[in-house]
Write an enzyme that holds these catalytic residues in place. Structure first.
Site, PDB file in Angstrom:
ATOM      1  N   CYS A 192       0.843  -1.197   0.000  1.00  0.00           N
ATOM      2  CA  CYS A 192       0.000   0.000   0.000  1.00  0.00           C
ATOM      3  C   CYS A 192       0.883   1.254   0.000  1.00  0.00           C
ATOM      4  O   CYS A 192       0.571   2.237  -0.675  1.00  0.00           O
ATOM      5  CB  CYS A 192      -0.933   0.014   1.201  1.00  0.00           C
ATOM      6  SG  CYS A 192      -2.375  -1.062   1.036  1.00  0.00           S
ATOM      7  N   HIS A 216      -0.607 -10.294  -4.535  1.00  0.00           N
ATOM      8  CA  HIS A 216       0.290  -9.912  -5.625  1.00  0.00           C
ATOM      9  C   HIS A 216       0.535 -11.107  -6.520  1.00  0.00           C
ATOM     10  O   HIS A 216       0.486 -12.259  -6.079  1.00  0.00           O
ATOM     11  CB  HIS A 216       1.614  -9.357  -5.082  1.00  0.00           C
ATOM     12  CG  HIS A 216       2.280 -10.236  -4.072  1.00  0.00           C
ATOM     13  ND1 HIS A 216       1.900 -10.262  -2.749  1.00  0.00           N
ATOM     14  CD2 HIS A 216       3.293 -11.129  -4.183  1.00  0.00           C
ATOM     15  CE1 HIS A 216       2.656 -11.129  -2.091  1.00  0.00           C
ATOM     16  NE2 HIS A 216       3.496 -11.672  -2.942  1.00  0.00           N
ATOM     17  N   ASN A 222       1.460 -16.630  -4.459  1.00  0.00           N
ATOM     18  CA  ASN A 222       1.705 -17.383  -3.231  1.00  0.00           C
ATOM     19  C   ASN A 222       0.638 -16.994  -2.222  1.00  0.00           C
ATOM     20  O   ASN A 222       0.426 -15.803  -1.982  1.00  0.00           O
ATOM     21  CB  ASN A 222       3.096 -17.045  -2.680  1.00  0.00           C
ATOM     22  CG  ASN A 222       4.205 -17.485  -3.622  1.00  0.00           C
ATOM     23  OD1 ASN A 222       4.072 -18.480  -4.324  1.00  0.00           O
ATOM     24  ND2 ASN A 222       5.302 -16.735  -3.644  1.00  0.00           N
ATOM     25  N   GLY A 271       4.066 -19.784   0.783  1.00  0.00           N
ATOM     26  CA  GLY A 271       5.260 -18.948   0.781  1.00  0.00           C
ATOM     27  C   GLY A 271       4.967 -17.461   0.706  1.00  0.00           C
ATOM     28  O   GLY A 271       5.843 -16.670   0.355  1.00  0.00           O
TER      29      GLY A 271
HETATM   30  P1  AMP Z   1       5.687 -13.381  -1.589  1.00  0.00           P
HETATM   31  O1  AMP Z   1       6.799 -14.168  -0.939  1.00  0.00           O
HETATM   32  O2  AMP Z   1       4.946 -14.135  -2.642  1.00  0.00           O
HETATM   33  O3  AMP Z   1       4.775 -12.759  -0.563  1.00  0.00           O
HETATM   34  O4  AMP Z   1       6.404 -12.220  -2.392  1.00  0.00           O
HETATM   35  C1  AMP Z   1       6.747 -11.007  -1.825  1.00  0.00           C
HETATM   36  C2  AMP Z   1       7.764 -10.404  -2.759  1.00  0.00           C
HETATM   37  O5  AMP Z   1       7.861  -9.017  -2.468  1.00  0.00           O
HETATM   38  C3  AMP Z   1       9.175 -10.987  -2.630  1.00  0.00           C
HETATM   39  O6  AMP Z   1       9.577 -11.533  -3.887  1.00  0.00           O
HETATM   40  C4  AMP Z   1      10.023  -9.778  -2.227  1.00  0.00           C
HETATM   41  O7  AMP Z   1      11.298  -9.790  -2.814  1.00  0.00           O
HETATM   42  C5  AMP Z   1       9.177  -8.629  -2.717  1.00  0.00           C
HETATM   43  N1  AMP Z   1       9.361  -7.362  -2.033  1.00  0.00           N
HETATM   44  C6  AMP Z   1       9.337  -7.133  -0.703  1.00  0.00           C
HETATM   45  N2  AMP Z   1       9.515  -5.834  -0.446  1.00  0.00           N
HETATM   46  C7  AMP Z   1       9.661  -5.218  -1.642  1.00  0.00           C
HETATM   47  C8  AMP Z   1       9.865  -3.868  -2.055  1.00  0.00           C
HETATM   48  N3  AMP Z   1       9.978  -2.864  -1.154  1.00  0.00           N
HETATM   49  N4  AMP Z   1       9.959  -3.598  -3.374  1.00  0.00           N
HETATM   50  C9  AMP Z   1       9.866  -4.595  -4.274  1.00  0.00           C
HETATM   51  N5  AMP Z   1       9.645  -5.886  -3.958  1.00  0.00           N
HETATM   52  C10 AMP Z   1       9.552  -6.193  -2.666  1.00  0.00           C
HETATM   53 ZN    ZN Z   2      -1.784  -3.277   1.147  1.00  0.00          ZN
END
Ligand code: AMP
Ligand code: ZN
Length: 114
Positions: A7, A100, A87, A93
């Site tokens: 967000c 997303h 995920n 995971g």
């Molecule tokens: P998930 O494990 O499916 O919840 O994916 C979360 C993803 O968000 C991971 O691949 C992280 O590398 C990515 N992530 C976390 N923080 C950031 C950020 N500030 N900018 C870009 N990607 C992010």
């Molecule tokens: Zn959010």
């Protein structure tokens, strides 16, 4: 404002490398890319996970996948192909609780993915 980092990215409070944006969707490069192309596609509204999707989100989720084709074109992977991953929850995971969709591309992937 909630504490959700995605967000905050949508609001511009945390920087991101934007790839695509429209009224409903925001797409940006993953901070820890797991493939040559690794982009996250998110709705601008906060929805925690697939488990929180409701009938009122039907159009939004359709819109996200239609946007994915446009994003693939922008990233240059439309013809070569790509993988979209969601995920959900602990075993899935999921580490960020704002729904997303990962878009992976730029190289071939194996199957099954685990
Ligand atoms: P998930 O494990 O499916 O919840 O994916 C979360 C993803 O968000 C991971 O691949 C992280 O590398 C990515 N992530 C976390 N923080 C950031 C950020 N500030 N900018 C870009 N990607 C992010
Ligand atoms: Zn959010």
């Amino acid at each position: 404002m909630n504490d959700c980092i995605f967000c905050k990215i949508v609001a511009g409070e945390i920087p991101s490398q934007k790839v695509y944006e429209d009224d409903y969707v925001y797409a940006f490069k993953d901070i820890q890319p797991q493939a040559k192309v690794h982009v996250l596609i998110i709705p601008k509204v906060h929805i925690s996970s697939v488990n929180e999707l409701e009938d009122s989100h039907k159009e939004l989720i359709g819109h996200i996948f239609i946007s994915a084709g446009k994003i693939a074109e922008i990233l240059g992977v439309k013809e070569s192909g790509y993988r979209i991953v969601n995920n959900c929850g602990k075993d899935g995971g999921q580490t960020v609780n704002h729904i997303h969709f990962h878009m992976f591309g730029g190289e071939p992937f194996g199957w099954p993915p685990f």
